[in-house]
Design an enzyme around this catalytic site. Structure first.
Site, PDB file in Angstrom:
ATOM      1  N   ASN A  55      -2.991   2.446   5.686  1.00 56.62           N
ATOM      2  CA  ASN A  55      -2.021   3.383   5.128  1.00 56.62           C
ATOM      3  C   ASN A  55      -2.762   4.704   4.919  1.00 56.62           C
ATOM      4  OD1 ASN A  55      -0.156   4.791   3.634  1.00 56.62           O
ATOM      5  ND2 ASN A  55      -0.204   3.435   1.858  1.00 56.62           N
ATOM      6  N   TRP A  56      -2.559   5.619   5.840  1.00 57.22           N
ATOM      7  CA  TRP A  56      -3.305   6.888   5.776  1.00 57.22           C
ATOM      8  C   TRP A  56      -2.778   7.795   4.676  1.00 57.22           C
ATOM      9  CZ3 TRP A  56      -4.055   8.721  11.622  1.00 57.22           C
ATOM     10  CH2 TRP A  56      -4.761   7.727  12.307  1.00 57.22           C
ATOM     11  N   LYS A  57      -1.632   7.487   4.131  1.00 53.85           N
ATOM     12  CA  LYS A  57      -1.008   8.320   3.085  1.00 53.85           C
ATOM     13  C   LYS A  57      -0.916   9.778   3.560  1.00 53.85           C
ATOM     14  CE  LYS A  57      -2.492   4.978  -0.323  1.00 53.85           C
ATOM     15  NZ  LYS A  57      -2.957   4.688  -1.663  1.00 53.85           N
ATOM     16  N   HIS A  80       6.130   1.365  -1.606  1.00 55.24           N
ATOM     17  CA  HIS A  80       4.755   1.548  -2.096  1.00 55.24           C
ATOM     18  C   HIS A  80       4.821   2.060  -3.536  1.00 55.24           C
ATOM     19  CE1 HIS A  80       0.726   3.140  -2.576  1.00 55.24           C
ATOM     20  NE2 HIS A  80       0.378   2.342  -1.573  1.00 55.24           N
ATOM     21  N   GLU A  90       3.342   4.348  -4.912  1.00 56.74           N
ATOM     22  CA  GLU A  90       3.390   5.817  -4.972  1.00 56.74           C
ATOM     23  C   GLU A  90       4.806   6.332  -4.698  1.00 56.74           C
ATOM     24  OE1 GLU A  90       0.059   6.470  -2.352  1.00 56.74           O
ATOM     25  OE2 GLU A  90      -1.227   5.554  -3.869  1.00 56.74           O
ATOM     26  N   GLU A 102       0.066  -5.287  -4.220  1.00 63.20           N
ATOM     27  CA  GLU A 102      -0.871  -4.221  -4.564  1.00 63.20           C
ATOM     28  C   GLU A 102      -0.796  -3.952  -6.069  1.00 63.20           C
ATOM     29  OE1 GLU A 102      -1.743  -1.589  -0.899  1.00 63.20           O
ATOM     30  OE2 GLU A 102       0.040  -0.813  -1.886  1.00 63.20           O
ATOM     31  N   GLY A 132      -6.767   2.832  -5.147  1.00 65.43           N
ATOM     32  CA  GLY A 132      -7.539   4.074  -5.154  1.00 65.43           C
ATOM     33  C   GLY A 132      -8.482   4.215  -6.342  1.00 65.43           C
ATOM     34  N   SER A 157      -7.982  -0.935  -3.172  1.00 68.11           N
ATOM     35  CA  SER A 157      -9.439  -0.775  -3.076  1.00 68.11           C
ATOM     36  C   SER A 157     -10.110  -1.851  -2.218  1.00 68.11           C
ATOM     37  CB  SER A 157     -10.064  -0.724  -4.472  1.00 68.11           C
ATOM     38  OG  SER A 157      -9.588   0.409  -5.183  1.00 68.11           O
ATOM     39  N   GLY A 196      -5.891   1.617   2.013  1.00 68.22           N
ATOM     40  CA  GLY A 196      -5.659   3.055   1.900  1.00 68.22           C
ATOM     41  C   GLY A 196      -6.916   3.820   2.271  1.00 68.22           C
ATOM     42  N   GLY A 197      -7.698   4.183   1.271  1.00 62.92           N
ATOM     43  CA  GLY A 197      -8.865   5.045   1.465  1.00 62.92           C
ATOM     44  C   GLY A 197      -9.789   4.605   2.590  1.00 62.92           C
TER      45      GLY A 197
END
Ligand code: PGA
Length: 251
Positions: free
Chosen positions: A11-13, A99, A101, A169, A175, A213, A234-235
């Site tokens: 997930n590159w966001k 998600h 977010e 999640e 993150g 994470s 993600g990251g």
């Protein structure tokens, strides 16, 4: 026992300009081409601006393309939104829906998410539905109930293992560098599979991903948990070598 293939989703966001996205996609294609057949599936979900060019790089290679959200309507006066058929049109096979977010930054409710998932299904997409508790909810002992309620409210009729992936999640692990304990992840994933029985005809076949994470250093222990069928990253998905190392931990 049902064998579920592991799915490693990036997930590159809201990250990556054109050159960054091209370089990342090309490096992933290079890695999977060099590796030959692998025992896991890969998915990347770039920001909307990069869906088309990244899709062009991935075309013909075994890395699927996904969106990060879709609107519940097929088309219309919804400035700034993307519809599920628009994602399909660009070659996407998946879309992340619900998600945290989106739930917290955009006020999306379980009902909103269920409508988006239904739209994704109507467009032929696999919906990756995200669920997870906040830190306060975990500390108050409500995590299992919160997630069961999210599953009950966010997954529409007509969902099956062919059009649904669930991603657990924990919000406090996204993150933050904090990952959930193996025992807690095992308990939650088994719980999600039980709760899914009321929603899908084939719960034992639904892939349930863990996210929050996930890094090369913790991936192997997380991916070894019985009901963990992959990761939503993600990251670490922004660094090709890290994303690939996470995927390789499933071999
Ligand atoms: P993270 O994000 O890996 O950066 O924690 C995961 C996610 O939000 O999908």
């Amino acid at each position: 026992m049902v064998l579920r293939r592991k799915l490693i989703a990036g997930n590159w966001k809201m990250n990556g300009l054109y050159a960054d996205g091209m370089a990342l996609a090309q490096e992933l294609v290079g890695r999977i081409t060099a590796a030959g057949p692998v025992g896991f599936d890969l998915l990347v979900c770039p920001p909307a601006t990069l869906l088309y060019p990244v899709g062009q790089v991935l075309a013909g290679h075994p890395i699927a393309l996904g969106g990060q959200d879709c609107h519940a309507a097929e088309k219309g006066a919804h400035t700034g939104d993307l519809s599920a058929p628009m994602l399909t049109d660009l070659g996407a096979r998946y879309v992340i829906v619900g998600h945290s977010e989106r739930r917290y930054d955009h006020g999306e409710t379980d009902g909103d998410i269920a409508a988006k998932v239904a739209a994704a299904h109507a467009a032929g997409l696999v919906a990756v539905v995200c669920v997870g508790e906040t830190l306060a909810q975990r500390e108050s002992g409500a995590a299992l109930t919160v997630v069961a309620d999210q599953i009950a409210g966010s997954i529409p009729a007509g969902s099956t293992s062919h059009n649904l992936v669930v991603a657990y999640e924990p919000v406090w692990a996204i993150g933050t560098g904090r990952t959930a304990q193996v025992a807690d992840v095992a308990e939650m994933h088994a719980h999600i599979r039980t709760v899914l029985a009321a929603k899908v005809p084939d719960p034992e076949k639904v892939q349930i991903l863990y996210g929050g994470s996930v890094k090369p250093a913790n991936a192997a222990s997380l991916m070894a948990i019985a009901d963990v069928d992959g990761a939503l990253v993600g990251g670490a998905s922004l660094v090709a070598g890290d994303f690939w190392a996470i995927a390789e931990s499933c071999r």
